[in-house]
Design a protein around this motif. Sequence first.
Motif, short mmCIF file in Angstrom:
data_model
loop_
_atom_site.label_atom_id
_atom_site.label_comp_id
_atom_site.label_asym_id
_atom_site.label_seq_id
_atom_site.Cartn_x
_atom_site.Cartn_y
_atom_site.Cartn_z
N ARG A 156 2.02 -6.68 96.76
CA ARG A 156 3.32 -7.02 96.17
C ARG A 156 3.27 -6.89 94.66
N GLU A 157 2.21 -7.38 94.04
CA GLU A 157 2.09 -7.31 92.58
C GLU A 157 1.98 -5.87 92.11
N THR A 158 1.26 -5.04 92.85
CA THR A 158 1.13 -3.63 92.51
C THR A 158 2.48 -2.94 92.62
N GLY A 159 3.23 -3.28 93.66
CA GLY A 159 4.56 -2.70 93.83
C GLY A 159 5.49 -3.08 92.70
N ARG A 160 5.42 -4.33 92.25
CA ARG A 160 6.26 -4.76 91.12
C ARG A 160 5.83 -4.04 89.85
N ALA A 161 4.53 -3.88 89.67
CA ALA A 161 4.04 -3.22 88.45
C ALA A 161 4.45 -1.76 88.42
N ARG A 162 4.42 -1.12 89.57
CA ARG A 162 4.81 0.30 89.62
C ARG A 162 6.31 0.46 89.46
N GLY A 163 7.08 -0.41 90.11
CA GLY A 163 8.53 -0.28 90.10
C GLY A 163 9.15 -0.68 88.79
N GLY A 164 8.69 -1.78 88.26
CA GLY A 164 9.23 -2.26 87.00
C GLY A 164 10.75 -2.44 87.06
N TRP A 165 11.37 -2.47 85.93
CA TRP A 165 12.81 -2.68 85.89
C TRP A 165 13.58 -1.46 86.38
N ALA A 166 13.00 -0.26 86.25
CA ALA A 166 13.71 0.95 86.64
C ALA A 166 13.93 1.03 88.14
N ALA A 167 13.18 0.26 88.92
CA ALA A 167 13.36 0.31 90.36
C ALA A 167 14.57 -0.50 90.81
N GLN A 168 15.14 -1.31 89.92
CA GLN A 168 16.29 -2.11 90.27
C GLN A 168 17.52 -1.21 90.34
N PRO A 169 18.38 -1.44 91.35
CA PRO A 169 19.60 -0.62 91.45
C PRO A 169 20.40 -0.71 90.16
N GLY A 170 20.74 0.40 89.62
CA GLY A 170 21.56 0.46 88.42
C GLY A 170 20.80 0.26 87.13
N ALA A 171 19.53 -0.03 87.20
CA ALA A 171 18.77 -0.26 85.99
C ALA A 171 18.57 1.05 85.26
N GLY A 172 18.61 0.99 83.98
CA GLY A 172 18.34 2.18 83.18
C GLY A 172 19.53 3.10 83.02
N THR A 173 20.67 2.73 83.61
CA THR A 173 21.83 3.59 83.45
C THR A 173 22.60 3.17 82.21
N VAL A 174 23.19 4.13 81.60
CA VAL A 174 23.98 3.85 80.41
C VAL A 174 25.45 3.94 80.81
N GLY A 175 26.21 2.91 80.47
CA GLY A 175 27.59 2.84 80.93
C GLY A 175 28.53 3.31 79.97
N VAL A 201 -8.10 -14.97 107.02
CA VAL A 201 -6.70 -15.31 106.74
C VAL A 201 -6.44 -15.23 105.24
N ALA A 202 -7.32 -15.82 104.44
CA ALA A 202 -7.16 -15.80 102.99
C ALA A 202 -7.23 -14.37 102.45
N ALA A 203 -8.11 -13.55 103.02
CA ALA A 203 -8.24 -12.17 102.57
C ALA A 203 -6.96 -11.39 102.85
N ARG A 204 -6.39 -11.56 104.04
CA ARG A 204 -5.13 -10.88 104.35
C ARG A 204 -4.03 -11.31 103.37
N ASP A 205 -3.96 -12.61 103.12
CA ASP A 205 -2.96 -13.12 102.17
C ASP A 205 -3.18 -12.53 100.78
N ALA A 206 -4.43 -12.49 100.34
CA ALA A 206 -4.76 -11.97 99.01
C ALA A 206 -4.40 -10.49 98.90
N LEU A 207 -4.66 -9.73 99.95
CA LEU A 207 -4.35 -8.30 99.91
C LEU A 207 -2.84 -8.07 99.94
N ARG A 208 -2.11 -8.89 100.69
CA ARG A 208 -0.65 -8.78 100.70
C ARG A 208 -0.09 -9.11 99.31
N GLN A 209 -0.61 -10.17 98.70
CA GLN A 209 -0.16 -10.56 97.36
C GLN A 209 -0.46 -9.46 96.34
N ALA A 210 -1.65 -8.89 96.42
CA ALA A 210 -2.02 -7.80 95.50
C ALA A 210 -1.11 -6.60 95.70
#
Length: 110
Positions: free
Chosen positions: A91-110, A80-89
């Motif tokens: 999620r963290e990897t996804g956030r690290a890859r996406g960064g702010w540019a993955a947010q809708p509208g991020a990085g656009t100049v108005g 159970v703990a291993a599954r949780d740890a892998l899910r958390q990792a």
Amino acid sequence: MEPLARLGRATLDALTVLLDSDEPRWGLELIKLTGRPSGSVYPLLDRLERAGWVTSHWDDDVLRPGPRRRMYQLTPDGAVAARDALRQAARETGRARGGWAAQPGAGTVG
């Protein structure tokens, strides 16, 4: 079962192999399947066992040639703990890859 303070990539790799297996795995097999060196795998298996995530026993197959093997398997709580740890990792990897540019509208100049 104790929580682990640190879950490095080698630990996550070993947990993945153990989760994917219905049978206990021996140390050298984990080394080969994770691609990690023995100097990483054996200490992390010891740490996982002391924390209660993994249990181990000596293989008693007297018909198998060669030295005895130490077999490792996740405990029910460890799985159970291993599954949780892998899910958390993941999620963290996804956030690290996406960064702010993955947010809708991020990085656009108005």
